[in-house]
Write a protein that holds these residues in place. Structure first.
Motif, PDB file in Angstrom:
ATOM      1  N   GLU A  50     -10.501 -38.833   2.451  1.00  0.00           N
ATOM      2  CA  GLU A  50     -11.848 -39.156   2.033  1.00  0.00           C
ATOM      3  C   GLU A  50     -12.044 -40.669   2.265  1.00  0.00           C
ATOM      4  O   GLU A  50     -13.063 -41.128   2.629  1.00  0.00           O
ATOM      5  CB  GLU A  50     -11.903 -38.912   0.566  1.00  0.00           C
ATOM      6  CG  GLU A  50     -12.104 -37.243   0.321  1.00  0.00           C
ATOM      7  CD  GLU A  50     -12.077 -36.975  -1.181  1.00  0.00           C
ATOM      8  OE1 GLU A  50     -12.847 -36.013  -1.552  1.00  0.00           O
ATOM      9  OE2 GLU A  50     -11.377 -37.752  -1.987  1.00  0.00           O
ATOM     10  N   ILE A  56     -16.545 -37.208   0.723  1.00  0.00           N
ATOM     11  CA  ILE A  56     -16.248 -36.463  -0.528  1.00  0.00           C
ATOM     12  C   ILE A  56     -15.839 -34.896  -0.174  1.00  0.00           C
ATOM     13  O   ILE A  56     -16.774 -34.216   0.477  1.00  0.00           O
ATOM     14  CB  ILE A  56     -17.106 -36.445  -1.642  1.00  0.00           C
ATOM     15  CG1 ILE A  56     -17.581 -37.937  -2.057  1.00  0.00           C
ATOM     16  CG2 ILE A  56     -16.675 -35.839  -2.898  1.00  0.00           C
ATOM     17  CD1 ILE A  56     -16.282 -38.792  -2.725  1.00  0.00           C
ATOM     18  N   ILE A  57     -14.765 -34.445  -0.252  1.00  0.00           N
ATOM     19  CA  ILE A  57     -14.325 -33.093  -0.167  1.00  0.00           C
ATOM     20  C   ILE A  57     -14.212 -32.440  -1.275  1.00  0.00           C
ATOM     21  O   ILE A  57     -13.324 -32.580  -2.399  1.00  0.00           O
ATOM     22  CB  ILE A  57     -13.030 -32.860   0.712  1.00  0.00           C
ATOM     23  CG1 ILE A  57     -13.099 -33.683   2.208  1.00  0.00           C
ATOM     24  CG2 ILE A  57     -12.608 -31.578   0.901  1.00  0.00           C
ATOM     25  CD1 ILE A  57     -11.954 -33.727   2.705  1.00  0.00           C
ATOM     26  N   THR A  58     -15.041 -31.476  -1.646  1.00  0.00           N
ATOM     27  CA  THR A  58     -15.172 -30.991  -2.950  1.00  0.00           C
ATOM     28  C   THR A  58     -14.001 -29.961  -3.126  1.00  0.00           C
ATOM     29  O   THR A  58     -13.380 -29.635  -2.263  1.00  0.00           O
ATOM     30  CB  THR A  58     -16.441 -29.951  -3.072  1.00  0.00           C
ATOM     31  OG1 THR A  58     -16.670 -29.076  -2.202  1.00  0.00           O
ATOM     32  CG2 THR A  58     -17.880 -31.004  -3.050  1.00  0.00           C
ATOM     33  N   MET A  59     -13.839 -29.651  -4.459  1.00  0.00           N
ATOM     34  CA  MET A  59     -12.604 -28.739  -4.824  1.00  0.00           C
ATOM     35  C   MET A  59     -12.913 -27.160  -3.799  1.00  0.00           C
ATOM     36  O   MET A  59     -12.110 -26.573  -3.740  1.00  0.00           O
ATOM     37  CB  MET A  59     -12.397 -28.482  -6.170  1.00  0.00           C
ATOM     38  CG  MET A  59     -11.915 -29.695  -6.848  1.00  0.00           C
ATOM     39  SD  MET A  59     -10.484 -30.372  -6.229  1.00  0.00           S
ATOM     40  CE  MET A  59      -9.274 -29.289  -7.383  1.00  0.00           C
ATOM     41  N   ASN A  60     -14.224 -26.878  -4.241  1.00  0.00           N
ATOM     42  CA  ASN A  60     -14.414 -25.770  -3.484  1.00  0.00           C
ATOM     43  C   ASN A  60     -14.237 -25.698  -1.917  1.00  0.00           C
ATOM     44  O   ASN A  60     -13.731 -24.748  -1.278  1.00  0.00           O
ATOM     45  CB  ASN A  60     -16.044 -25.258  -3.764  1.00  0.00           C
ATOM     46  CG  ASN A  60     -16.271 -24.889  -4.993  1.00  0.00           C
ATOM     47  OD1 ASN A  60     -15.333 -24.537  -5.796  1.00  0.00           O
ATOM     48  ND2 ASN A  60     -17.478 -24.639  -5.439  1.00  0.00           N
ATOM     49  N   MET A  61     -14.596 -26.699  -1.280  1.00  0.00           N
ATOM     50  CA  MET A  61     -14.467 -26.973   0.184  1.00  0.00           C
ATOM     51  C   MET A  61     -12.921 -26.918   0.419  1.00  0.00           C
ATOM     52  O   MET A  61     -12.562 -26.296   1.340  1.00  0.00           O
ATOM     53  CB  MET A  61     -14.957 -28.241   0.709  1.00  0.00           C
ATOM     54  CG  MET A  61     -15.219 -28.385   1.942  1.00  0.00           C
ATOM     55  SD  MET A  61     -16.204 -29.764   2.530  1.00  0.00           S
ATOM     56  CE  MET A  61     -17.634 -29.131   2.475  1.00  0.00           C
ATOM     57  N   GLN A  62     -11.959 -27.700  -0.359  1.00  0.00           N
ATOM     58  CA  GLN A  62     -10.782 -27.778  -0.178  1.00  0.00           C
ATOM     59  C   GLN A  62     -10.194 -26.396  -0.262  1.00  0.00           C
ATOM     60  O   GLN A  62      -9.139 -26.097   0.676  1.00  0.00           O
ATOM     61  CB  GLN A  62     -10.069 -28.457  -1.414  1.00  0.00           C
ATOM     62  CG  GLN A  62     -10.143 -30.013  -1.416  1.00  0.00           C
ATOM     63  CD  GLN A  62      -9.414 -30.935  -2.209  1.00  0.00           C
ATOM     64  OE1 GLN A  62      -8.530 -30.521  -2.839  1.00  0.00           O
ATOM     65  NE2 GLN A  62     -10.400 -32.054  -2.827  1.00  0.00           N
ATOM     66  N   LEU A  78     -19.361 -32.969   6.996  1.00  0.00           N
ATOM     67  CA  LEU A  78     -19.707 -33.999   6.299  1.00  0.00           C
ATOM     68  C   LEU A  78     -19.893 -35.352   6.745  1.00  0.00           C
ATOM     69  O   LEU A  78     -20.752 -36.066   5.916  1.00  0.00           O
ATOM     70  CB  LEU A  78     -18.468 -34.282   5.139  1.00  0.00           C
ATOM     71  CG  LEU A  78     -18.011 -33.081   4.420  1.00  0.00           C
ATOM     72  CD1 LEU A  78     -16.879 -33.279   3.716  1.00  0.00           C
ATOM     73  CD2 LEU A  78     -19.189 -32.839   3.463  1.00  0.00           C
TER      74      LEU A  78
END
Length: 80
Positions: A50, A56-62, A78
């Motif tokens: 990041e 920003i890498i969201t938790m869902n994306m992770q 992104l």
């Protein structure tokens, strides 16, 4: 050199300090299976990604990213 190639090169460079197993890095390298990362390592690595790419890498994306190639695709998307 394409943007994707540059992103891949940067991602693999950022993986190196975390690559304790000295696993060979490629598109299909998995973070859990090949690199055997625990959740703390993943969080540290995500923070490095990041910061490097200013994203920003969201938790869902992770949760959906399992391989180096998938991460490169996510970063590319992104940054667009």
């Amino acid at each position: 050199m394409s943007d994707r190639t540059e992103i891949f090169d940067t991602v693999t460079r950022l993986i190196e300090p975390f690559n304790k197993k000295q696993a060979e890095l490629g598109e299909s390298t998995t973070f859990q299976g090949d690199l055997e990362w625990d959740s703390l390592t993943v969080m540290d690595f995500v923070a490095a990604i990041e910061d490097e790419f200013d994203i920003i890498i969201t938790m869902n994306m992770q949760a959906e990213i399992e391989t180096v190639g998938q991460l490169v695709d996510a970063v590319e998307k992104l940054k667009a």
